[in-house]
Design a protein around this motif. Structure first.
Motif, PDB file in Angstrom:
ATOM      1  N   TYR A 114      27.467   3.465  -0.184  1.00  0.00           N
ATOM      2  CA  TYR A 114      28.847   3.812   0.150  1.00  0.00           C
ATOM      3  C   TYR A 114      29.660   4.085  -1.119  1.00  0.00           C
ATOM      4  O   TYR A 114      30.359   5.091  -1.230  1.00  0.00           O
ATOM      5  N   GLU A 115      29.548   3.187  -2.100  1.00  0.00           N
ATOM      6  CA  GLU A 115      30.374   3.298  -3.306  1.00  0.00           C
ATOM      7  C   GLU A 115      29.976   4.498  -4.161  1.00  0.00           C
ATOM      8  O   GLU A 115      30.830   5.163  -4.752  1.00  0.00           O
ATOM      9  N   VAL A 116      28.681   4.788  -4.209  1.00  0.00           N
ATOM     10  CA  VAL A 116      28.227   5.920  -5.017  1.00  0.00           C
ATOM     11  C   VAL A 116      28.710   7.243  -4.421  1.00  0.00           C
ATOM     12  O   VAL A 116      29.160   8.140  -5.148  1.00  0.00           O
ATOM     13  N   ILE A 117      28.649   7.370  -3.095  1.00  0.00           N
ATOM     14  CA  ILE A 117      29.151   8.601  -2.455  1.00  0.00           C
ATOM     15  C   ILE A 117      30.676   8.670  -2.581  1.00  0.00           C
ATOM     16  O   ILE A 117      31.246   9.723  -2.859  1.00  0.00           O
ATOM     17  N   PHE A 137      31.515   9.742  -6.220  1.00  0.00           N
ATOM     18  CA  PHE A 137      30.913  10.975  -6.736  1.00  0.00           C
ATOM     19  C   PHE A 137      31.970  12.072  -6.879  1.00  0.00           C
ATOM     20  O   PHE A 137      32.637  12.442  -5.916  1.00  0.00           O
ATOM     21  N   PRO A 138      32.163  12.623  -8.098  1.00  0.00           N
ATOM     22  CA  PRO A 138      33.101  13.743  -8.266  1.00  0.00           C
ATOM     23  C   PRO A 138      32.462  15.002  -7.662  1.00  0.00           C
ATOM     24  O   PRO A 138      31.364  15.382  -8.048  1.00  0.00           O
ATOM     25  N   PHE A 139      33.150  15.626  -6.734  1.00  0.00           N
ATOM     26  CA  PHE A 139      32.574  16.688  -5.902  1.00  0.00           C
ATOM     27  C   PHE A 139      31.689  17.686  -6.638  1.00  0.00           C
ATOM     28  O   PHE A 139      30.618  18.023  -6.189  1.00  0.00           O
ATOM     29  N   SER A 197      25.224  12.231 -11.322  1.00  0.00           N
ATOM     30  CA  SER A 197      26.412  11.472 -10.921  1.00  0.00           C
ATOM     31  C   SER A 197      26.279  10.778  -9.576  1.00  0.00           C
ATOM     32  O   SER A 197      27.193  10.079  -9.154  1.00  0.00           O
ATOM     33  N   LEU A 198      25.154  10.985  -8.878  1.00  0.00           N
ATOM     34  CA  LEU A 198      24.979  10.310  -7.595  1.00  0.00           C
ATOM     35  C   LEU A 198      23.639   9.578  -7.531  1.00  0.00           C
ATOM     36  O   LEU A 198      23.597   8.366  -7.326  1.00  0.00           O
ATOM     37  N   TYR A 199      22.557  10.291  -7.776  1.00  0.00           N
ATOM     38  CA  TYR A 199      21.226   9.687  -7.590  1.00  0.00           C
ATOM     39  C   TYR A 199      20.919   8.619  -8.640  1.00  0.00           C
ATOM     40  O   TYR A 199      20.490   7.513  -8.306  1.00  0.00           O
ATOM     41  N   THR A 249      16.812  15.754  -0.158  1.00  0.00           N
ATOM     42  CA  THR A 249      17.978  16.577   0.176  1.00  0.00           C
ATOM     43  C   THR A 249      18.616  17.155  -1.080  1.00  0.00           C
ATOM     44  O   THR A 249      18.951  18.337  -1.138  1.00  0.00           O
ATOM     45  N   MET A 250      18.782  16.318  -2.115  1.00  0.00           N
ATOM     46  CA  MET A 250      19.420  16.785  -3.343  1.00  0.00           C
ATOM     47  C   MET A 250      18.576  17.834  -4.050  1.00  0.00           C
ATOM     48  O   MET A 250      19.103  18.776  -4.638  1.00  0.00           O
ATOM     49  N   LYS A 251      17.271  17.686  -4.004  1.00  0.00           N
ATOM     50  CA  LYS A 251      16.386  18.699  -4.600  1.00  0.00           C
ATOM     51  C   LYS A 251      16.594  20.050  -3.927  1.00  0.00           C
ATOM     52  O   LYS A 251      16.661  21.084  -4.585  1.00  0.00           O
TER      53      LYS A 251
END
Length: 350
Positions: A285-288, A291-293, A300-302, A331-333
């Motif tokens: 929750y906190e990482v999402i 995360f700066p868009f 910055s997220l993973y 998903t990020m890949k």
């Protein structure tokens, strides 16, 4: 019909994946983080249907406009007041959590929408909504809604141990993530325990609540369980990775789908995003949230997520980080690859 002009709202409706949420009280931030997770990873355009108390409406409008244009162009949003078409509005509003019963009235209110995905505010998408949206195409001719089981193991499931009312299947279903074919819901006559014949969705809601109100604990979710107990052929059951809750790991890992594929949709019920009981859920929750868009997703997220997970290994959920990380990494890949391909395609000639 050929050549017939579509109403702009209808035309837009057909191109969108519709996402509905109900937010009251202190759920503004939680709802925005859920919507953020949806926009970060989705491929097709999204239509948000936000049902909120009047005091929250200006805040939603303000916050959504602050998102960068590269993301705001991926969605359109509509904000609706809390309304109940039948019965006593105050009774409905106080049923279980504030305003949660609003979801029961979505087929009645959103008449121009064919299908939608309803989620609770405490949900996070770890893969594109497109993937669960595709499940609508797997419905057979009688199915009109889809949910995940409330539990995988009957002997420790809540409904199988404590319920005093009818419920679906052996463990009941959880309504925190619910796919709905609204067109089918509006046109179906539902079997019920009230009269020998069928009733429409709207006709059935208030009498059903009146009959069972002294026996239900989880409000609107219990009513949905009662409805699908009498109409099991109407429900498509999707696996637990599409509605992964603390119950799936806090007593030991019991969601095989998540072990194999990773968590697709995280559902942080029991308030676990905001306390220290399940730090794995809170970390996501906190990482999402932070995360700066327009930053790099891996940097910055993973990677921050991996780092936070090191502090959760003392918990049973924290001992299976791959379950939480597998799908989001995949998903990020894909997101990264798509951006690189688009960039190269726009700037190179072969």
């Amino acid at each position: 019909k050929p050549g017939e002009q579509k109403h702009p709202k209808e035309a837009s409706s057909l191109q969108c994946m519709h996402l509905a949420v109900v937010a009251c009280g202190d759920r503004l931030e939680e709802t925005l983080i859920m919507l953020k997770s949806a926009v970060l990873f989705s491929n097709r355009r999204l239509c948000f249907h936000i049902f909120a108390e009047d005091s929250l409406k200006p805040e939603f409008e303000k916050k959504l406009k602050e998102w960068p244009s590269s993301y705001t162009k991926k969605f359109e949003s509509s904000i609706y007041p809390i309304t109940f078409s039948v019965g006593n509005a105050q009774e409905w509003k106080k049923l279980f959590k504030p305003c949660a019963a609003q979801r029961l009235f979505l087929p009645v209110i959103l008449k121009h929408v064919d299908s939608l995905l309803y989620v609770d505010t405490d949900v996070l998408f770890l893969r594109p909504i497109d993937d669960i949206w595709h499940l609508l195409g797997e419905f057979n001719s009688t199915q009109l809604a889809a949910m995940a089981p409330e539990h995988e193991i009957p002997k420790i499931g809540w409904y199988s141990r404590f319920a005093r009312h009818p419920y679906y299947g052996t463990t009941g279903v959880n309504s925190g993530v619910m796919l709905m074919n609204l067109t089918r819901i509006r046109s179906t006559q539902f079997k019920n325990s009230l009269i020998p014949g069928g009733l429409t969705w709207e006709e059935m809601l208030y009498p059903l609540y009146q009959k069972y109100k002294n026996y239900i604990t989880w409000g609107d979710q219990d009513l949905l369980n009662i409805i699908f107990y009498f109409n099991p052929e109407c429900l498509y059951v999707f696996p637990c990775q599409w509605n992964y809750r603390p119950d799936h790991c806090m007593y030991g890992s019991n969601c095989r789908g998540a072990e194999e594929e990773g968590v697709s949709i995280l559902h942080g019920n029991r308030g676990v995003y905001h306390d220290d009981k399940q730090p794995t859920f809170r970390a996501l929750y906190e990482v999402i949230r932070d995360f700066p868009f327009e930053d790099n997703l891996f940097q910055s997220l993973y990677y921050p997520l991996q780092s936070k997970f090191l502090d959760t290994v003392h918990t049973l959920c924290g001992r299976i980080p791959q379950v939480f990380l597998k799908q989001i990494e995949k998903t990020m890949k894909k997101v990264y690859e798509n951006r690189v391909i688009v960039y190269l395609g726009a700037n190179h000639r072969y």
